[in-house]
Design an enzyme around this catalytic site. Structure first.
Site, PDB file in Angstrom:
ATOM      1  CE1 TYR A  46      -3.813  -2.828   4.927  1.00 37.68           C
ATOM      2  CE2 TYR A  46      -3.547  -0.489   4.464  1.00 37.68           C
ATOM      3  CZ  TYR A  46      -3.654  -1.789   4.023  1.00 37.68           C
ATOM      4  OH  TYR A  46      -3.590  -2.065   2.675  1.00 37.68           O
TER       5      TYR A  46
ATOM      6  CE  LYS B 112      -1.019  -4.499   3.092  1.00 36.68           C
ATOM      7  NZ  LYS B 112      -1.135  -5.880   2.586  1.00 36.68           N
TER       8      LYS B 112
ATOM      9  CB  SER C 190      -0.881  -0.012   1.254  1.00 37.72           C
ATOM     10  OG  SER C 190      -1.472   1.255   1.465  1.00 37.72           O
TER      11      SER C 190
END
Length: 335
Positions: free
Chosen positions: A150, A154, A125
């Site tokens: 989140y 990544k 992302s």
């Protein structure tokens, strides 16, 4: 025929990528735990391609199930989508996100090492860049502290993959997406999150359809032209095609390093209010929306410089914002 494992293959991006893989002549096997997807998607994929992919309902947090899968399936490459992905939820449930997003990645890489599987595409992302100091973002832009759990999964995931490539001679490509939207032109597959949508466009389409009473625009005091947050919105079919090109690069041994990273976006930023206005224009639907407080973990603006992917992968986003929003609406109406 190369057999490709797609984890999270019944999800939004996964299902579109499975269709593109099958249309490109790959044999596809899907792993999905159905936590944010539906088994009906399998039939919809089959109706589009004429080929039913093999499907295993496995939770990738279960190491024994993963080992059994790899002991009974010969795999030539892996495209790894399966992950929790809601920014706001990740801030409230960090341990769930680390267990799911990091643990499952480690288990997959261990099986790759044991079975000598050499080709891995990682779904990353743009949030892995943190809050950028300068826009647009290139692959050389330094990663700042992640703004959410989140995003941190990544960042950590990419580090684990890179170290694994160095240690075990694995070959991997990380694709840092910007904001995937839209749906297949058939309106048979698209973004259908379980429960309340965490992403902007499905909330827009559900509001237009009367499923949601009102769209919340999180913040109008960002340092942007209209005060709302800016993102780089890419049509999911363009994004899916980037995975096929990246996979073929690995299979054909065209990668220049064991670990490569590419930005996958349009190179243009659009604000939340621009999305609202473009959707209204593309669909002739009026949206009921209100401005509310900012959401934790969100940043003001992020959009890509895609020159490296355009030149090195020979890939470029082709579909417009209006096309993407119109396809998302056609998908919503089909529900």
């Amino acid at each position: 025929m190369k057999r490709i494992l797609v984890t999270g293959g019944l999800g939004f991006i996964g299902s579109h990528t499975v269709v593109e893989l099958q249309n490109s002549g790959f044999d596809v096997v899907i792993i999905d735990n159905l936590s944010n997807s539906s088994i009906k998607v399998l039939d919809n994929i089959t109706s589009l391609t004429g080929i039913k992919p093999d499907f295993y309902q496995i939770d990738l947090r279960n190491k024994q199930d993963i080992t059994h899968f790899f002991n009974t399936n010969k795999i030539d490459g892996i495209i790894h989508f399966a992950a929790f992905k809601a920014v706001g939820e990740s801030v409230k449930k960090p341990l769930d996100y680390y267990e799911n997003n990091i643990g499952s990645l480690v288990y997959l890489l261990q099986e790759m090492q044991h079975k000598n599987i050499d080709n891995f595409i990682f779904s990353s992302s743009c949030m892995a860049y943190g809050t950028p100091e300068k826009l647009p973002i290139t692959e050389q832009t330094p990663s700042n502290k992640a703004a959410s759990t989140y995003a941190n999964t990544k960042q950590i995931g990419e580090e684990i993959i890179q170290e694994s490539c160095d240690a075990y001679d694995l070959h991997a490509i990380t694709l840092r997406y910007f904001n995937p939207i839209g749906a297949h032109k058939s309106a048979k597959i698209g973004e259908l999150p379980n429960g309340v949508p965490q992403n902007l466009v499905p909330f827009v389409t559900q509001t237009a359809a009367g499923i949601r009473e009102q769209l919340s625009v999180f913040g109008n005091d960002y340092p942007t032209e209209d005060g709302t947050a800016i993102r780089d919105y890419i049509h999911v079919v363009d994004l899916a095609k980037a995975h096929i090109i990246a996979l073929q690069r690995l299979l054909n041994k065209q990668n220049k390093q064991n670990f490569e990273l590419f930005n996958i976006g349009t190179g243009k930023g659009s604000s939340v209010l621009e999305i609202v206005k473009t959707f209204e224009k593309a669909t002739n639907q009026k949206l009921n929306y209100k401005i509310v407080d900012r959401r934790p973990g969100d940043i003001a603006a992020i959009y890509a410089d895609t020159t490296f992917a355009n030149e090195e992968l020979k890939w470029k986003a082709e579909k417009t914002l209006e096309e993407a929003l119109k396809s998302a609406w056609e998908w919503q109406k089909n529900q």
